[in-house]
Design a protein around this motif. Structure first.
Motif, PDB file in Angstrom:
ATOM      1  N   VAL A   1       0.833  -1.206   0.000  1.00  0.00           N
ATOM      2  CA  VAL A   1       0.000   0.000   0.000  1.00  0.00           C
ATOM      3  C   VAL A   1       0.869   1.257   0.000  1.00  0.00           C
ATOM      4  O   VAL A   1       0.563   2.244  -0.693  1.00  0.00           O
ATOM      5  CB  VAL A   1      -0.948   0.002   1.220  1.00  0.00           C
ATOM      6  CG1 VAL A   1      -1.639   1.354   1.370  1.00  0.00           C
ATOM      7  CG2 VAL A   1      -1.983  -1.090   1.073  1.00  0.00           C
ATOM      8  N   ALA A   2       1.956   1.239   0.736  1.00  0.00           N
ATOM      9  CA  ALA A   2       2.808   2.422   0.839  1.00  0.00           C
ATOM     10  C   ALA A   2       3.383   2.817  -0.517  1.00  0.00           C
ATOM     11  O   ALA A   2       3.451   4.009  -0.852  1.00  0.00           O
ATOM     12  CB  ALA A   2       3.926   2.173   1.840  1.00  0.00           C
ATOM     13  N   ASN A   3       3.823   1.854  -1.297  1.00  0.00           N
ATOM     14  CA  ASN A   3       4.387   2.161  -2.614  1.00  0.00           C
ATOM     15  C   ASN A   3       3.364   2.856  -3.505  1.00  0.00           C
ATOM     16  O   ASN A   3       3.673   3.850  -4.184  1.00  0.00           O
ATOM     17  CB  ASN A   3       4.869   0.870  -3.284  1.00  0.00           C
ATOM     18  CG  ASN A   3       5.928   0.157  -2.477  1.00  0.00           C
ATOM     19  OD1 ASN A   3       5.703  -0.245  -1.340  1.00  0.00           O
ATOM     20  ND2 ASN A   3       7.102  -0.014  -3.059  1.00  0.00           N
ATOM     21  N   ARG A   4       2.146   2.336  -3.515  1.00  0.00           N
ATOM     22  CA  ARG A   4       1.105   2.929  -4.359  1.00  0.00           C
ATOM     23  C   ARG A   4       0.700   4.317  -3.851  1.00  0.00           C
ATOM     24  O   ARG A   4       0.450   5.231  -4.629  1.00  0.00           O
ATOM     25  CB  ARG A   4      -0.110   2.001  -4.396  1.00  0.00           C
ATOM     26  CG  ARG A   4       0.156   0.675  -5.093  1.00  0.00           C
ATOM     27  CD  ARG A   4      -1.069  -0.237  -5.050  1.00  0.00           C
ATOM     28  NE  ARG A   4      -0.848  -1.464  -5.786  1.00  0.00           N
ATOM     29  CZ  ARG A   4      -0.275  -2.555  -5.276  1.00  0.00           C
ATOM     30  NH1 ARG A   4       0.132  -2.537  -4.006  1.00  0.00           N
ATOM     31  NH2 ARG A   4      -0.095  -3.632  -6.002  1.00  0.00           N
ATOM     32  N   THR A   5       0.639   4.467  -2.523  1.00  0.00           N
ATOM     33  CA  THR A   5       0.297   5.763  -1.945  1.00  0.00           C
ATOM     34  C   THR A   5       1.352   6.810  -2.293  1.00  0.00           C
ATOM     35  O   THR A   5       1.031   7.943  -2.670  1.00  0.00           O
ATOM     36  CB  THR A   5       0.165   5.651  -0.415  1.00  0.00           C
ATOM     37  OG1 THR A   5      -0.842   4.684  -0.097  1.00  0.00           O
ATOM     38  CG2 THR A   5      -0.210   6.978   0.210  1.00  0.00           C
TER      39      THR A   5
ATOM     40  N   PHE B   1      -7.399   6.392  -7.290  1.00  0.00           N
ATOM     41  CA  PHE B   1      -7.813   5.020  -7.003  1.00  0.00           C
ATOM     42  C   PHE B   1      -6.832   4.329  -6.053  1.00  0.00           C
ATOM     43  O   PHE B   1      -7.218   3.467  -5.271  1.00  0.00           O
ATOM     44  CB  PHE B   1      -7.934   4.216  -8.307  1.00  0.00           C
ATOM     45  CG  PHE B   1      -9.133   4.603  -9.135  1.00  0.00           C
ATOM     46  CD1 PHE B   1     -10.402   4.145  -8.798  1.00  0.00           C
ATOM     47  CD2 PHE B   1      -8.993   5.435 -10.231  1.00  0.00           C
ATOM     48  CE1 PHE B   1     -11.508   4.502  -9.544  1.00  0.00           C
ATOM     49  CE2 PHE B   1     -10.101   5.803 -10.988  1.00  0.00           C
ATOM     50  CZ  PHE B   1     -11.359   5.332 -10.644  1.00  0.00           C
ATOM     51  N   ASP B   2      -5.549   4.736  -6.120  1.00  0.00           N
ATOM     52  CA  ASP B   2      -4.551   4.143  -5.222  1.00  0.00           C
ATOM     53  C   ASP B   2      -4.629   4.718  -3.818  1.00  0.00           C
ATOM     54  O   ASP B   2      -4.021   4.166  -2.886  1.00  0.00           O
ATOM     55  CB  ASP B   2      -3.140   4.364  -5.780  1.00  0.00           C
ATOM     56  CG  ASP B   2      -2.889   3.554  -7.042  1.00  0.00           C
ATOM     57  OD1 ASP B   2      -3.437   2.440  -7.133  1.00  0.00           O
ATOM     58  OD2 ASP B   2      -2.161   4.046  -7.930  1.00  0.00           O
ATOM     59  N   LEU B   3      -5.331   5.850  -3.664  1.00  0.00           N
ATOM     60  CA  LEU B   3      -5.484   6.452  -2.336  1.00  0.00           C
ATOM     61  C   LEU B   3      -6.752   5.989  -1.627  1.00  0.00           C
ATOM     62  O   LEU B   3      -6.905   6.205  -0.423  1.00  0.00           O
ATOM     63  CB  LEU B   3      -5.499   7.982  -2.451  1.00  0.00           C
ATOM     64  CG  LEU B   3      -4.244   8.632  -3.033  1.00  0.00           C
ATOM     65  CD1 LEU B   3      -4.423  10.141  -3.101  1.00  0.00           C
ATOM     66  CD2 LEU B   3      -3.012   8.287  -2.209  1.00  0.00           C
TER      67      LEU B   3
END
Length: 426
Positions: free
Chosen positions: A74-78, A216-218
């Motif tokens: 999740v962190a990478n996408r955020t 969408f990633d957030l």
């Protein structure tokens, strides 16, 4: 008794004795040398009552939540999503470090986990894009401190438990100061990079199409935060129940992103058990020390000593603030909290200050301890991701953000409603 308590605490911590053991040994010494009653005969009941609390179940659950998020990607996408929204500011990607730390803090509850996650994702890009590593590293270390301010916060749970304060109110009280502090971090970054453009890297302007697509990633982070804090604020769930909901949603997110596996769950559980065991040992030690200090009259003696100095409430508060800043150079954050809460909070309440407000003020002061040497944990976490670069760079890079924290302390003292407004609306 007061010199014995202070010197005993500092001396045993200097010998690298585990903090939970230090607190119990200190309680035992006060009982033997200063108490006319055999207080240690009540040790079993004190230990049981301090650990037999539904509130404390929230701690391992929030730790587990952070472990799952770290391992699910999740962190990478955020980080990639926020990069598209804030990298046009002076300082470029440094703002993404702070923004990602802010959002990850709203779900992990741990400063060290936040700093470690963002450092792992961000540091390689700093070198590729030619950023000044001092400010870049300092922003990650400082942004990570928001993990113990923005709810859900493990440290606020511990503070609420030890002071018998409302944890939902503490969570609400920490929200506005946490967001304001993140804003101050970004403001000081923009100012520095406007005056000295070489500190920042290239400013990148993503198209609106890419920005909107990145939302969408957030969604997972926003949804998780809304579920946890929203359910507490609405009165639908206690912090422990909200933590359980958060873990379930985090597992669903990991499954949706195809990161859920038996090995991932095992690693997350193992990390959660280790961290929770350390925290619980410190909490139990603090509860034992609190019991002995109260029964032995240390808090009362300290109040009498301060009253004898003739200081008013504001002067006494400033003395306590300076004390936390100095102790923060040498004592780890959770240890600093649990060792001082039994002594300091009764004095604060006696002077008429609100203990919810003081809890937030204390959190900012112990946040500072995370990025001040020689014991600043976030400094070492960020340094571990830098592969042999000078450690002094991280320390120098944190200086502007320490100043921002001092400014936030001043704002909270001058305008307590920054912390108390949301709790007053509940």
């Amino acid at each position: 008794m007061i010199p014995f308590t202070a010197l005993g605490l500092m001396g045993m911590l200097a010998l690298s004795i585990p903090v939970g053991v230090v607190l119990c040994l200190l309680a035992f010494g006060i009982d033997v040398f200063f108490s006319p009653f055999p207080l240690m005969r009540g040790l079993g009941q004190v230990v049981w009552s301090s650990s037999n609390s539904a509130t404390l179940i929230a701690i391992p659950l929030f730790v587990l939540l952070g472990e799952i998020l770290v391992r699910s990607g999740v962190a990478n996408r955020t980080y990639a999503a926020l990069d598209k929204w804030v990298s046009w500011l002076p300082g470029g990607l440094i703002h993404a470090n702070i923004a990602t730390s802010t959002m990850f803090s709203a779900t992990s509850g741990s400063s060290v986990a936040t700093a470690a996650t963002v450092a792992t994702v961000a540091m390689p890009q700093a070198r590729e894009l030619g950023y000044n590593e001092k400010l870049f590293s300092g922003a990650i270390a400082a942004g990570g401190t928001l993990g113990i301010m923005i709810p859900p916060s493990i440290n606020l749970i511990v503070y609420g438990f030890l002071t018998e304060s409302s944890i939902p109110q503490l969570f609400l009280a920490g929200l506005l100061p946490g967001l304001l502090l993140a804003g101050l971090f970004m403001l000081i970054t923009a100012v520095l990079c406007t005056i000295w453009p070489q500190l920042g890297g290239p400013q990148r302007h993503a198209t609106w199409g890419k920005r909107l697509a990145s939302l969408f990633d957030l969604i997972p982070i926003f949804g998780l935060f809304a579920a946890i804090v929203g359910s507490i604020y609405a009165g639908w769930a206690t912090p422990t129940e909200a933590a359980t909901i958060g873990v379930a949603i985090a597992l669903a997110i990991a499954a949706h992103q195809k990161a859920l596996s038996r090995q991932m769950i095992a690693d997350a559980l193992r990390g959660a058990v280790k961290t929770s065991a350390m925290i619980m040992l410190v909490v139990i030690g603090a509860y034992v020390l609190n019991f002995v200090l109260t029964a032995g009259g240390v808090s009362r003696a300290l109040q009498n000593m301060l009253n004898g100095l003739g200081f008013g409430p504001m002067a006494t508060l400033l003395v306590i603030v300076v004390m936390y800043i100095v102790l923060g150079f040498f004592i780890e954050t959770l240890s600093l909290m649990v060792a001082t809460i039994p002594i300091v909070v009764p004095i604060i309440v006696h002077m008429g200050y609100d203990k919810i407000w003081f809890g937030i003020l204390m959190i900012i002061l112990v946040e500072m301890a995370l990025i001040t040497p020689p014991v600043g944990l976030n400094l070492y976490v960020v340094q571990s991701a830098r592969r042999g670069r000078p450690f002094a760079d991280v320390m120098l890079g944190c200086i502007p953000y320490v100043l921002a924290m001092l400014l936030m302390v001043g704002l909270l003292i001058l305008a307590p409603q920054i912390a108390l407004y949301l709790p007053s609306t509940q």
